[in-house]
Design a protein around this motif. Structure first.
Motif, PDB file in Angstrom:
ATOM      1  N   MET A 417       1.040  -0.988   0.307  1.00  0.00           N
ATOM      2  CA  MET A 417       0.181  -0.147   0.210  1.00  0.00           C
ATOM      3  C   MET A 417       1.072   1.214   0.535  1.00  0.00           C
ATOM      4  N   PHE A 418       2.386   1.690   0.468  1.00  0.00           N
ATOM      5  CA  PHE A 418       3.070   2.104   1.196  1.00  0.00           C
ATOM      6  C   PHE A 418       2.940   2.917  -0.354  1.00  0.00           C
ATOM      7  N   ARG A 419       3.715   1.505  -2.040  1.00  0.00           N
ATOM      8  CA  ARG A 419       4.765   1.698  -2.626  1.00  0.00           C
ATOM      9  C   ARG A 419       3.390   2.020  -3.717  1.00  0.00           C
ATOM     10  N   ALA A 420       1.805   1.522  -3.938  1.00  0.00           N
ATOM     11  CA  ALA A 420       1.176   2.031  -4.033  1.00  0.00           C
ATOM     12  C   ALA A 420       0.907   4.014  -4.215  1.00  0.00           C
ATOM     13  N   LEU A 421       1.031   3.984  -2.750  1.00  0.00           N
ATOM     14  CA  LEU A 421       0.184   5.606  -2.072  1.00  0.00           C
ATOM     15  C   LEU A 421       0.518   6.960  -3.294  1.00  0.00           C
ATOM     16  N   VAL A 422      -0.769   7.179  -3.348  1.00  0.00           N
ATOM     17  CA  VAL A 422      -0.478   8.761  -4.275  1.00  0.00           C
ATOM     18  C   VAL A 422      -1.100   9.603  -3.711  1.00  0.00           C
ATOM     19  N   PRO A 423      -0.641  10.607  -2.840  1.00  0.00           N
ATOM     20  CA  PRO A 423      -1.678  12.185  -2.072  1.00  0.00           C
ATOM     21  C   PRO A 423      -1.748  13.243  -3.416  1.00  0.00           C
ATOM     22  N   ALA A 424      -3.301  13.562  -2.684  1.00  0.00           N
ATOM     23  CA  ALA A 424      -3.441  14.151  -3.700  1.00  0.00           C
ATOM     24  C   ALA A 424      -3.280  15.741  -2.690  1.00  0.00           C
ATOM     25  N   ASN A 425      -3.722  17.272  -3.487  1.00  0.00           N
ATOM     26  CA  ASN A 425      -3.390  18.405  -3.089  1.00  0.00           C
ATOM     27  C   ASN A 425      -3.734  19.405  -2.521  1.00  0.00           C
ATOM     28  N   ASP A 426      -5.058  18.687  -1.517  1.00  0.00           N
ATOM     29  CA  ASP A 426      -5.706  19.095  -0.475  1.00  0.00           C
ATOM     30  C   ASP A 426      -5.515  18.839   0.758  1.00  0.00           C
ATOM     31  N   LEU A 427      -3.815  18.815   1.228  1.00  0.00           N
ATOM     32  CA  LEU A 427      -3.838  18.819   2.407  1.00  0.00           C
ATOM     33  C   LEU A 427      -4.645  19.714   3.065  1.00  0.00           C
ATOM     34  N   ALA A 428      -5.408  19.598   4.364  1.00  0.00           N
ATOM     35  CA  ALA A 428      -5.764  20.637   5.511  1.00  0.00           C
ATOM     36  C   ALA A 428      -5.357  20.351   6.667  1.00  0.00           C
TER      37      ALA A 428
END
Length: 448
Positions: A417-428
Motif C-alpha cells: 500500500m505504501f509503495r502504491a500510495l499517491v496523495p492529492a493536493n488538498d492537505l488541511a
C-alpha cells in the motif's frame, strides 16, 4: 486549577522526597485538567458535564531496578505513602539494564519554546449550549435527515509538569474548544448514521457551528440506499478523515519499543524507500496551536520538526531512552508518558505533504474503484503488515463518485500500500494527524 509554577513545584517536591527516601534517581509527572461539555438532542438540553481531575505519577530507580506508581489524591500524607511504596516496589523489581532517566547531557536547557497553546477565553455553559443547538439544528435541517443522536460543544484546559532528579523541570498548558453533531437519515432498516466535529486550541479557529452540523447531515444523507459491490482488485481513494490511519500504522512500526522487541513489519526497512519519492511525512511538535504540540518530550528532551519519511525513505526509529539503549542508539525526543508506567514512544502533529494532483484529478483515471469514508475493525497485523478492514464509502465509476456502498472488506499489505500510495493536493490541518486525499491502487475488495 494550579498555576504552571505550582504544577511544576508539585512534581519537583515528589522527586525530592523520593531522593531523600533513598531512591538513586526519580522522575515525576503531574497532570490536571478541567472541562465542560454540553450536549443537546432534538432541540432540548440533554446533559451538562463539568469534570476536573488531577494525577501525579512517580518513577524511582534503585540501581537497575525501577517501579512506578500514581495517585489522584494530593494530600501530603498520601504522597508520602506513595514515595515509600514506590521505593519498596522498586526493591523487589527485576533488574533492567536499559531502564533509567534520559541522558543528562541531552535534557532541554533554557526557556521552553512558545507554542500558543492556551486561549484565555472560556465560554460559559450557556454559550456552549447555544453552539450545540446551532450544530444540531443545522444537521436536522438537511433534507433526508430523520433523527438525531445529538449535538454538543465543549471547552477544556489541561496542564502537565515533569521533573527529574538529574536537572529537568518544565510545565506547559493547553486549551481546547470543540463542536460536534451526529444524525441519522432514512427510516427503518435503511437508516444511515454519520457525524461531523471540529476541535481547536483557540476558539477563533473553530468552524461555525452550523457548518459542522450541515456537514454531519449531508454525510448521513449521502450514505442512503447503499448498493453491493462485486469483489475484485481495484484502486481505492481514502477520504482525509480516515486516510491518516495508514500513517498511524506506519508509526506503529517505527516506535523504538516495537523495534527492540523485533515485532515490527518495518524491521528491515531502515533507510529504505517505502514510498514513492514524492512522499514526505513530517512530525512537528512545535506547530503553533497544534492539537498535539509540546515543548519537550515525556523524558524532558527537546523536540523538533522531523521528516519521518523523507522523499519516500524511512529516516529512523522513534526512540525513548530505554529502547534507544537497548538498540545502541540515541533517544530522539519522542518519549511519551502517562501517569504511571515507564515512558513509551510516540509522535505529535503528523502530516503527509500534499501531492501535485487535485482530488478530482486523482479520481479521474479510476474506471471502477471505491472512495472510502469509513473503516471498521482493527484487522492490521503490525508484525507482518497484513491489512484487512471492514469499510464503507462510495463507488467510483469512470472517474466520478457514484452510489454509496457498505459491508465491504478491503485488504492488502501495508508495504504494498505504501509503495502504491499517491496523495492529492488538498492537505488541511484539522486533526492531530493530517493527510490529503490518498489513492492506493491494487487493493483487494470483498463485497457483501
Amino acid at each position: 486549577m494550579l498555576s504552571l509554577e505550582e504544577a511544576q513545584s508539585r512534581a519537583q517536591d515528589l522527586v525530592t522526597a523520593a531522593r531523600r527516601a533513598g531512591a538513586d534517581a526519580a522522575d515525576a509527572i503531574y497532570a490536571c485538567n478541567a472541562s465542560t461539555n454540553v450536549s443537546v438532542r432534538l432541540g432540548a438540553l440533554e446533559d451538562v458535564e463539568r469534570s476536573e481531575g488531577e494525577e501525579i505519577g512517580l518513577r524511582v530507580f534503585i540501581g537497575s531496578r525501577s517501579a512506578s506508581i500514581s495517585a489522584s489524591d494530593m494530600n501530603p500524607a498520601t504522597l508520602a505513602t506513595l514515595v515509600d511504596r514506590c521505593i519498596a516496589m522498586a526493591g523487589q523489581a527485576p533488574e533492567d539494564p536499559y531502564a533509567g532517566l534520559a541522558p543528562e547531557d541531552r535534557l532541554l536547557k533554557g526557556a521552553l519554546p512558545e507554542l500558543d497553546l492556551t486561549d484565555p477565553f472560556e465560554p460559559e455553559p450557556a454559550e456552549l449550549r447555544a453552539r450545540a443547538l446551532l450544530a444540531e439544528e443545522a444537521a436536522r435541517a438537511v433534507p433526508g435527515v430523520t433523527n438525531s443522536e445529538g449535538g454538543g460543544a465543549a471547552t477544556g484546559r489541561s496542564q502537565m509538569a515533569l521533573a527529574t532528579s538529574h536537572g529537568f523541570a518544565g510545565a506547559y498548558a493547553g486549551t481546547s474548544h470543540s463542536t460536534w453533531a451526529s444524525v441519522l437519515a432514512g427510516t427503518g432498516a435503511d437508516m444511515q448514521r454519520d457525524h461531523a466535529s471540529h476541535s481547536v486550541r483557540h476558539i477563533a479557529d473553530l468552524d461555525e457551528a452550523d457548518a459542522v452540523g450541515t456537514r454531519a447531515g449531508q454525510r448521513a444523507v449521502a450514505r442512503l440506499n447503499p448498493v453491493k459491490v462485486g469483489s475484485g482488485v481495484m484502486p481505492l481513494i481514502f477520504d482525509p478523515r480516515i486516510g491518516s490511519s495508514l500513517v498511524g500504522h506506519l508509526i506503529g512500526g517505527m516506535v523504538g519499543p516495537a523495534i527492540a522487541r523485533r515485532s515490527s513489519f518495518l524491521l528491515e526497512s531502515l533507510g529504505e524507500a517505502l514510498f514513492d519519492s514524492a512522499i514526505t511525512i513530517i512530525d512537528d511538535p512545535l506547530r503553533l496551536r497544534g492539537l498535539r504540540s509540546r515543548p519537550f518530550d515525556g523524558e524532558g528532551l527537546p523536540v523538533e520538526r522531523r521528516a519521518l519519511i523523507d522523499r519516500g525513505v524511512l529516516t529512523g526509529w522513534l526512540m525513548d531512552s530505554a529502547s534507544a539503549r537497548q538498540l545502541g542508539l540515541e533517544p530522539t525526543g519522542h518519549a511519551s508518558r502517562g501517569g504511571s508506567g515507564a515512558p513509551g514512544a510516540g509522535v505529535t502533529n503528523v502530516h503527509m505533504e500534499p501531492g501535485a494532483l487535485s482530488p478530482g484529478e486523482l479520481m479521474a483515471g479510476v474506471k471502477r474503484g471505491l472512495y472510502i469514508t469509513e473503516l471498521i475493525g482493527m484487522g492490521v497485523n503490525g508484525v507482518t503488515g497484513d491489512y484487512s478492514r471492514g469499510a464503507a464509502g462510495f463507488l467510483i465509476e469512470n472517474g466520478e463518485l457514484g452510489q454509496p456502498v457498505s459491508e465491504i472488506t478491503i485488504a492488502s499489505n501495508l508495504n504494498d500500500m505504501f509503495r502504491a500510495l499517491v496523495p492529492a493536493n488538498d492537505l488541511a490541518f484539522r486533526y492531530g494527524m493530517n493527510v490529503p486525499t490518498i489513492r492506493v491502487d491494487g487493493m483487494t475488495v470483498a463485497g457483501g
